[in-house]
Write an enzyme that holds these catalytic residues in place. Structure first.
Site, PDB file in Angstrom:
ATOM      1  N   TYR A  17       0.808  -1.221   0.000  1.00  0.00           N
ATOM      2  CA  TYR A  17       0.000   0.000   0.000  1.00  0.00           C
ATOM      3  C   TYR A  17       0.846   1.280   0.000  1.00  0.00           C
ATOM      4  O   TYR A  17       0.557   2.226   0.736  1.00  0.00           O
ATOM      5  CB  TYR A  17      -0.954   0.018   1.203  1.00  0.00           C
ATOM      6  CG  TYR A  17      -1.764  -1.245   1.337  1.00  0.00           C
ATOM      7  CD1 TYR A  17      -2.627  -1.640   0.321  1.00  0.00           C
ATOM      8  CD2 TYR A  17      -1.653  -2.053   2.465  1.00  0.00           C
ATOM      9  CE1 TYR A  17      -3.367  -2.811   0.424  1.00  0.00           C
ATOM     10  CE2 TYR A  17      -2.390  -3.231   2.579  1.00  0.00           C
ATOM     11  CZ  TYR A  17      -3.247  -3.600   1.550  1.00  0.00           C
ATOM     12  OH  TYR A  17      -3.975  -4.756   1.665  1.00  0.00           O
ATOM     13  N   TYR A 145     -13.885  -5.517   4.773  1.00  0.00           N
ATOM     14  CA  TYR A 145     -12.634  -5.851   4.079  1.00  0.00           C
ATOM     15  C   TYR A 145     -12.436  -7.362   4.172  1.00  0.00           C
ATOM     16  O   TYR A 145     -12.529  -7.947   5.256  1.00  0.00           O
ATOM     17  CB  TYR A 145     -11.436  -5.135   4.707  1.00  0.00           C
ATOM     18  CG  TYR A 145     -10.122  -5.592   4.125  1.00  0.00           C
ATOM     19  CD1 TYR A 145      -9.665  -5.081   2.909  1.00  0.00           C
ATOM     20  CD2 TYR A 145      -9.346  -6.557   4.763  1.00  0.00           C
ATOM     21  CE1 TYR A 145      -8.469  -5.523   2.355  1.00  0.00           C
ATOM     22  CE2 TYR A 145      -8.151  -6.997   4.219  1.00  0.00           C
ATOM     23  CZ  TYR A 145      -7.722  -6.474   3.012  1.00  0.00           C
ATOM     24  OH  TYR A 145      -6.553  -6.917   2.456  1.00  0.00           O
ATOM     25  N   ASP A 246     -16.051 -14.297   8.044  1.00  0.00           N
ATOM     26  CA  ASP A 246     -14.633 -14.018   7.853  1.00  0.00           C
ATOM     27  C   ASP A 246     -14.047 -13.641   9.212  1.00  0.00           C
ATOM     28  O   ASP A 246     -14.156 -12.497   9.652  1.00  0.00           O
ATOM     29  CB  ASP A 246     -14.465 -12.881   6.840  1.00  0.00           C
ATOM     30  CG  ASP A 246     -13.018 -12.465   6.637  1.00  0.00           C
ATOM     31  OD1 ASP A 246     -12.143 -12.941   7.396  1.00  0.00           O
ATOM     32  OD2 ASP A 246     -12.755 -11.647   5.735  1.00  0.00           O
TER      33      ASP A 246
END
Length: 425
Positions: A17, A145, A246
């Protein structure tokens, strides 16, 4: 690092990133022990990030070190196609023992993003095996995310997430509004009205709902009410839709429960775990599902095989370390450790909400967050944190810590003091 090493790194190594044109500074770590990162030059930093939330037992944990050394003397890797080995068997046993009873089939993946890809493939093949090809879409909630690979990106927040640049190249999924009620709020029945409408309208084409239970991690470090998760489980039951949880960031105790789903007392149809699975020693993840999902896929086209098979799937070295990491978890010390961290974070972080620069301070389990009014200048902030002897990696407007469970009260105080210092200046 020497000047030439610094320049080589800057010019040739692509860090996460960051731009290759104007990269963020990278600091050279020579060694790490317990909760401390030792930089070249002698600086010692208390690690507030658990190396992206994974190193829950601390660096150079003697038990994990010993298992890794022992396994290397036997074999570091063999292919998993047509071969099995004791570390994979031990890991699967421990995962099945620790997770809800219904989750008894284990796919050992090689990263968190891959475990999400596998979960989505499971959901799609489940319906394909029943010749219900119309059920091919995913529903999720905004602010989430789930990883950096393409199918995982398709269920990350489409506007404020990291992957909006790829919007024209990824599948269009369905996004419900992010929950607004926090775990501390009183639940109101109208909080789930939009979600109910989406199920009514789209259930015939929904293969699965995928979400991060209770804690939305890299999408914004937000915490939401457990009743919302329970509602989703009930809607999935009512409308014949699979639920994928998740728990890559939240699994193995981070929220104060072994798995965040326990806050709502629900069991997903498919569960993704990773990060802390190996105690942060190396990359490994797993996707667990029910007997029903696995056996239904087994009756489908292509011989019933789940169409995924990474080269390093079931890596023996990673499996051996993961099995020992879960053995440490199973001993239960994490419960008191996370409780102590949460108690101290509430005492030392929540009062920082009074500062003008801070929009909100929030704590949940071993997670502490300051959401600032303005975006954080990462390079400047990290330089100051290193001067204060801590390693904190902010993003966007979020200054947060998720320390190793073995952190001492004094070390944690160094982290919260550094966050206070930033909020004051």
């Amino acid at each position: 690092m020497t000047t030439s090493d610094i320049e080589f790194d800057r010019q040739h190594i692509w860090h996460p990133y960051t731009s290759m044109l104007t990269p963020l500074p990278a600091y050279k770590v020579e060694s790490a022990k317990d909760c401390t990162l030792n930089l070249e030059g002698g600086s010692q930093l208390v690690d507030g990030m658990s190396s992206w939330w994974a190193v829950i037992h601390g660096y150079r944990n003697p038990r994990l070190d010993a298992v890794a050394h022992n396994q290397i003397d036997k074999m570091s890797h063999v292919m998993f196609g047509g071969i099995t080995h004791q570390p994979a068997i031990d890991l699967a046993k421990r995962l099945i023992d620790l997770t809800p009873a219904a989750l008894e089939r284990v796919f050992i993946a090689d990263s968190g993003s891959v475990s999400v890809e596998v979960a989505i493939k499971m959901a799609l093949q489940f319906w394909l095996a029943q010749e219900r090809t119309e059920k091919h879409r995913l529903l999720t909630i905004k602010g989430g995310y789930h990883g950096d690979t393409f199918k995982a990106m398709s269920v990350c927040d489409p506007v404020n997430g990291m992957h909006h640049l790829f919007s024209k190249a990824i599948n269009s999924q369905l996004f419900a509004d992010a929950p607004t009620l926090t775990p501390d709020d009183e639940w109101t029945e109208d909080a789930g009205d939009q979600l109910k409408r989406w199920f009514e309208q789209f259930h015939s084409e929904l293969a699965a709902v995928i979400l991060e239970p209770i804690v939305q991690g890299a999408g914004g470090m937000r915490f939401y009410h457990p009743a919302y998760l329970k509602l989703i489980r009930n809607l999935c039951n009512d409308y014949d839709v699979l639920l994928i949880a998740d728990e890559i960031a939240t699994g193995f105790g981070r929220t104060g429960k072994l798995f965040a789903c326990e806050h709502a007392d629900i069991t997903p149809d498919i569960l993704c775990v990773g990060k802390a699975l190996t105690g942060g020693y190396m990359t490994l993840a797993a996707t667990l599902t029910t007997k029903n999902v696995a056996e239904t896929i087994g009756q489908g086209p292509g011989g019933g095989a789940l169409m995924h098979g990474p080269t390093f799937m079931g890596n023996p070295l990673a499996c051996a370390v993961a099995a020992e990491s879960l053995a440490i978890i199973a001993e239960g010390h994490w419960q008191q450790q996370v409780h102590n961290i949460e108690k101290q974070l509430r005492k030392e972080l929540l009062p920082l909400a009074q500062y003008e620069s801070v929009k909100e301070a929030r704590v949940f389990g071993a997670i502490g967050v300051l959401e600032m009014h303005e975006p954080i200048k990462v390079a400047e902030a990290q330089k100051r944190f290193i001067e204060l002897g801590v390693w904190i990696r902010p993003f966007g407007r979020l200054l947060y810590i998720m320390p190793p469970y073995v952190i001492t009260a004094e070390e944690l105080r160094q982290l919260t003091y550094a966050m206070k210092d930033y909020a004051e200046n």
